[in-house]
Write an enzyme that holds these catalytic residues in place. Structure first.
Site, mmCIF file in Angstrom:
data_model
loop_
_atom_site.group_PDB
_atom_site.id
_atom_site.type_symbol
_atom_site.label_atom_id
_atom_site.label_comp_id
_atom_site.label_asym_id
_atom_site.label_seq_id
_atom_site.Cartn_x
_atom_site.Cartn_y
_atom_site.Cartn_z
ATOM 1 N N HIS A 1 -3.208 14.595 -10.426
ATOM 2 C CA HIS A 1 -3.609 13.199 -10.600
ATOM 3 C C HIS A 1 -2.813 12.483 -11.690
ATOM 4 O O HIS A 1 -2.630 11.268 -11.623
ATOM 5 C CB HIS A 1 -5.114 13.098 -10.869
ATOM 6 C CG HIS A 1 -5.923 13.405 -9.650
ATOM 7 N ND1 HIS A 1 -6.111 12.497 -8.648
ATOM 8 C CD2 HIS A 1 -6.551 14.543 -9.254
ATOM 9 C CE1 HIS A 1 -6.842 13.032 -7.686
ATOM 10 N NE2 HIS A 1 -7.118 14.283 -8.039
ATOM 11 N N ASP B 1 -4.348 2.699 -4.300
ATOM 12 C CA ASP B 1 -2.892 2.553 -4.243
ATOM 13 C C ASP B 1 -2.482 1.226 -3.602
ATOM 14 O O ASP B 1 -1.413 1.116 -3.020
ATOM 15 C CB ASP B 1 -2.278 3.726 -3.485
ATOM 16 C CG ASP B 1 -2.758 3.815 -2.042
ATOM 17 O OD1 ASP B 1 -3.747 3.141 -1.696
ATOM 18 O OD2 ASP B 1 -2.139 4.550 -1.257
ATOM 19 N N ASP C 1 -1.105 8.986 -11.182
ATOM 20 C CA ASP C 1 -1.225 7.867 -12.121
ATOM 21 C C ASP C 1 0.151 7.367 -12.541
ATOM 22 O O ASP C 1 0.376 6.163 -12.667
ATOM 23 C CB ASP C 1 -2.023 8.285 -13.360
ATOM 24 C CG ASP C 1 -3.510 8.450 -13.078
ATOM 25 O OD1 ASP C 1 -3.958 8.101 -11.966
ATOM 26 O OD2 ASP C 1 -4.215 8.929 -13.990
ATOM 27 N N ASN D 1 -0.948 13.193 -5.191
ATOM 28 C CA ASN D 1 -2.027 13.661 -6.067
ATOM 29 C C ASN D 1 -2.322 15.133 -5.824
ATOM 30 O O ASN D 1 -2.511 15.905 -6.760
ATOM 31 C CB ASN D 1 -3.304 12.844 -5.842
ATOM 32 C CG ASN D 1 -3.335 11.566 -6.633
ATOM 33 O OD1 ASN D 1 -2.694 11.445 -7.654
ATOM 34 N ND2 ASN D 1 -4.081 10.601 -6.147
ATOM 35 N N ASP E 1 0.871 -1.168 0.000
ATOM 36 C CA ASP E 1 0.000 0.000 0.000
ATOM 37 C C ASP E 1 0.912 1.223 0.000
ATOM 38 O O ASP E 1 1.794 1.339 0.849
ATOM 39 C CB ASP E 1 -0.880 -0.027 1.255
ATOM 40 C CG ASP E 1 -1.893 1.074 1.253
ATOM 41 O OD1 ASP E 1 -1.521 2.214 1.598
ATOM 42 O OD2 ASP E 1 -3.047 0.809 0.901
#
Length: 182
Positions: A98, A128, A102, A93, A85
């Site tokens: 974003h 994530d 990504d 972000n 994680d």
């Protein structure tokens, strides 16, 4: 038969031969069209099946595909499960946008695939969260893969559009039933 009918003196028989040729051509055209349609449908169905089991961003297995493979691995009682994680993913972000987030997800996916080329499944479970399922490993190989995964997770630094982005992750590694911990 058609050739002999064409050579016949009777005009009606020759016309019937021409009609037979025309009907044969039309039927073959219909058969070819149906064949193309069936191939296109099967191709689309295959693409839809793959899309239903693939994360659209990373190209990894999605949760559905991973859970099916995990189920099979648990029944076999062999393998290594690793869950990761990303830490502080939301600030990436928020700070970089974003698209940068990504890019981090894609980079993690790429690195996980490199660490576990022979993995049964490398998956993005959502957001994530990532998972790795390794099958039929010796204890030594399991330890080596676990160490490589931890090392990869510890150094998630890369450049995105001229900015250095650093991300960490928390990971857990466990053997599936019937094995000693790695």
């Amino acid at each position: 038969v058609v050739f002999k009918m064409l050579l016949f003196d009777n005009l009606g028989v020759r016309v019937m031969a021409v009609m037979m040729v025309i009907i044969t051509i039309m039927q073959s055209s219909v058969v070819l069209s149906k064949f193309r349609e069936t191939v296109a449908m099967l191709t689309l169905q295959d693409q839809l099946n793959r899309a239903a089991e693939t994360d659209f961003l990373t190209g990894l297995d999605n949760r559905k595909a991973f859970m099916a493979k995990l189920d099979a691995a648990c029944r076999e009682g062999q393998g290594l499960l690793a869950l990761a994680d990303l830490d502080q993913f939301k600030p990436i972000n928020d700070t970089h946008g974003h698209m940068a987030g990504d890019a981090v997800l894609v980079e993690v996916a790429t690195r996980m695939k490199q660490v576990a080329v022979s993995a049964t499944s490398v998956a993005r479970l959502g957001g994530d969260e990532f998972a790795l399922l390794l099958w039929n490993l010796s204890e030594t190989d399991a330890r080596a893969k676990a160490a490589a995964l931890e090392e990869m997770i510890d150094r998630l630094t890369f450049v995105f559009r001229g900015r250095t982005i650093t991300a960490g992750a928390s990971a857990g590694i466990a053997p599936l039933a019937g094995q000693e911990p790695a």
